[in-house]
Design an enzyme around this catalytic site. Structure first.
Site, PDB file in Angstrom:
ATOM      1  N   GLU A 138     -11.267   1.392  -3.991  1.00 55.12           N
ATOM      2  CA  GLU A 138     -10.609   1.823  -2.746  1.00 55.12           C
ATOM      3  C   GLU A 138      -9.334   2.584  -3.064  1.00 55.12           C
ATOM      4  O   GLU A 138      -9.007   2.828  -4.226  1.00 55.12           O
ATOM      5  CB  GLU A 138     -10.304   0.611  -1.865  1.00 55.12           C
ATOM      6  N   ASP A 192       0.820  -1.218   0.000  1.00 55.91           N
ATOM      7  CA  ASP A 192       0.000   0.000   0.000  1.00 55.91           C
ATOM      8  C   ASP A 192       0.854   1.268   0.000  1.00 55.91           C
ATOM      9  O   ASP A 192       0.653   2.169   0.833  1.00 55.91           O
ATOM     10  CB  ASP A 192      -0.936   0.020   1.208  1.00 55.91           C
TER      11      ASP A 192
END
Length: 569
Positions: free
Chosen positions: A242, A66
């Site tokens: 997302e 991430d």
């Protein structure tokens, strides 16, 4: 009165004496780790040696998922998820996007990170780092699934000098990111569930936007709105939109998101608008990055590409950092999700990752004028490398982390190495453990630790651990049975433990413990002489150390472990 004082003093002295005896006993039976050697040996780096002007992708090997990136002048800063690892949110610095140095962790204090009772895959998800030129301040916004936090933001004027305590934000969902417009206004975008009763299918999510008050560091109540419902084309039932980021270029606003979930259908998509609040229209060429369309058995496979962030590079070309995985020969993910980078072509209306829609390759060309220094001291290494640690430095290398609690609570740097004072907690418990971890960074590797240790009872154990989670791991350590010392190999799968092998051992000095892996095959060995290693337990499967079997979001962690609550017999 004097009699009462005498009694209190006697009780205090007894307590102090017992505490001192316990402390000395604990220290006496605390293992001393004097040397650790980690060596990576992946075939891909032998098949693709670097030439002049090249560097390896991923730029951060091992569990650094991430990624988010920002820039101030010639300085680039990159962060990644850390879940229940402590300290949290590793932060890296570079001047050229190739050579990176870890400068610390964003969340390095218990007041910032409350993960003491969190499972390994809870805690910190998807941090976003961004520089605001309007107030010369760096922000890191993230979701902390622990400690009653939820979504939080921390700030600093200088990422090298530490960050503020968290400010709890008043909204739900996950994956928040900040955007600062040219006029100084600020916004937060994040993933969320659809309004109650409006979910159309499993995995249906939305992207929401709020106005953000920079003076109060809080979203402005009543300003929230949904700017993407479902994804690029809701008629196709897209899942898990997302990790949103907003960028501004040539007067237009671009919303970039991950779509498809962190797995085989992962991708990156882009939308455009004339206003930060939308409406946002998807690009006709989506996705702009994915690895989902290619043969599952392709050589040197990189998969799951997505969850990206963009930055303008030193050569005035855009680059994107993103996560991906490099599975072993059985398609299992033991090294976790790693940080990759690609140049981005934004010469047209929409950005596209260069070669991000074909199978990814191990090497990239460096930006013009950049020298590859990743093999040099201080820079984060990649490719095949050897990392040796004798714990003689005043400061512990940032790559060593704890789990659920500060390392300083159980480690001591001595003239002879690193001492771990064991907690009365074992590795299976969802509590802080007295274990110092290093991420597995290769599918083929060896990890060797030298330990000086004499267990006092069956409850004492010290050695090394290969851990995917509290419910999936191997422990290889020294303990006691009766008057004899033993070395045991214990496997824990789905929380159920069994001793696979054990051997009586005569401890006359430091013992060398080793785990080595060739893809899915792991072997544990020991030496009491410093010579050849003796295997214990044969070859065992690394399947329980993979995301595929254990689930969760981390990669395998290799640990120096001690406990006074051993229950392996």
């Amino acid at each position: 009165m004097k009699k009462q004082q005498a009694i209190i003093l006697a009780v205090f002295c007894t307590w102090f004496s017992m505490t001192e005896i316990y402390s000395q006993s604990t220290q006496k039976h605390a293992p001393l780790f004097s040397k650790v050697v980690y060596q990576g040996d992946d075939q891909v780096y032998k098949d693709y040696p670097l030439k002049e002007g090249e560097f390896y992708n991923p730029i951060l090997q091992g569990c650094y998922p991430d990624p988010s990136i920002t820039r101030k002048g010639d300085d680039y800063y990159l962060v990644s998820s850390s879940f229940a690892m402590f300290p949290g949110v590793p932060i890296f610095h570079s001047n050229d996007l190739v050579n990176w140095k870890q400068i610390g962790h964003v969340l390095d204090r218990p007041s910032q990170l409350k993960v003491h009772d969190a499972g390994i895959s809870a805690g910190i998800f998807a941090p976003d780092i961004i520089y605001n030129p309007h107030n010369d301040t760096f922000y890191m916004i993230t979701t902390q699934f622990a400690g009653g936090f939820g979504n939080i933001v921390v700030k600093t004027k200088d990422p090298h000098q530490g960050w503020s305590d968290p400010i709890k934000l008043d909204f739900g969902g996950i994956d928040p990111a900040l955007f600062f417009d040219d006029d100084g206004k600020a916004y937060v975008v994040h993933n969320d569930a659809p309004d109650e009763g409006k979910a159309l299918y499993e995995g249906h999510r939305v992207i929401k936007l709020w106005e953000y008050d920079l003076d109060k560091d809080q979203v402005i109540a009543g300003t929230d709105q949904t700017i993407v419902d479902g994804g690029v084309d809701i008629s196709q039932k897209p899942i898990w939109i997302e990790a949103p980021h907003i960028y501004k270029k040539d007067g237009k606003y671009y919303l970039m998101c991950a779509e498809g979930g962190t797995g085989g259908w992962h991708s990156e998509v882009i939308f455009i608008s004339d206003h930060p609040k939308g409406p946002y229209k998807p690009a006709p060429g989506n996705p702009i990055l994915t690895q989902r369309y290619f043969s599952k058995d392709r050589k040197n496979k990189v998969d799951w590409a997505g969850h990206a962030d963009l930055v303008l590079g030193p050569d005035n070309q855009y680059y994107g950092v993103f996560l991906g995985i490099r599975p072993n020969e059985k398609d299992r993910v033991n090294t976790g999700r790693e940080t990759f980078i690609l140049p981005v072509d934004w010469s047209g209306e929409f950005p596209v990752f260069v070669n991000g829609l074909v199978p990814l390759v191990p090497k990239l060309k460096m930006p013009q004028g950049v020298e590859n220094m990743t093999a040099g001291a201080g820079f984060f290494p990649n490719g095949n490398f050897t990392y040796e640690e004798d714990f003689s430095s005043e400061k512990l290398d940032y790559r060593w982390i704890g789990l659920r609690g500060p390392r300083e609570e159980f480690i001591s740097m001595t003239n002879n190495g690193l001492q771990i004072t064991p907690f009365e907690t074992n590795i299976k418990e969802v509590k802080p453990t007295s274990t110092l971890f290093y991420r597995q960074q290769h599918n083929h590797f060896s990890f060797t630790a030298t330990v000086d240790y004499k267990p006092a009872s069956e409850k004492d154990l010290a050695g090394i651990v290969c851990l995917q989670s509290e419910q999936f791991h191997y422990v290889f350590g020294l303990t006691k049975k009766g008057n004899d010392d033993y070395l045991i190999l214990e496997k824990t799968e789905k929380g159920e433990s069994q001793v696979l092998a054990s051997t009586k051992i005569e401890i006359k000095g430091p013992v060398h413990l080793q785990v080595k892996a060739r893809g899915d095959e792991y072997e544990f060995g020991y030496s009491t002489t410093g010579g050849d290693f003796v295997n214990l337990g044969g070859t065992v499967s690394g399947d329980i150390l993979s995301t595929n079997v254990a689930g969760g979001f981390t990669g395998c962690l290799l640990g120096l472990y001690a406990t006074s609550a051993n229950n392996a017999r």
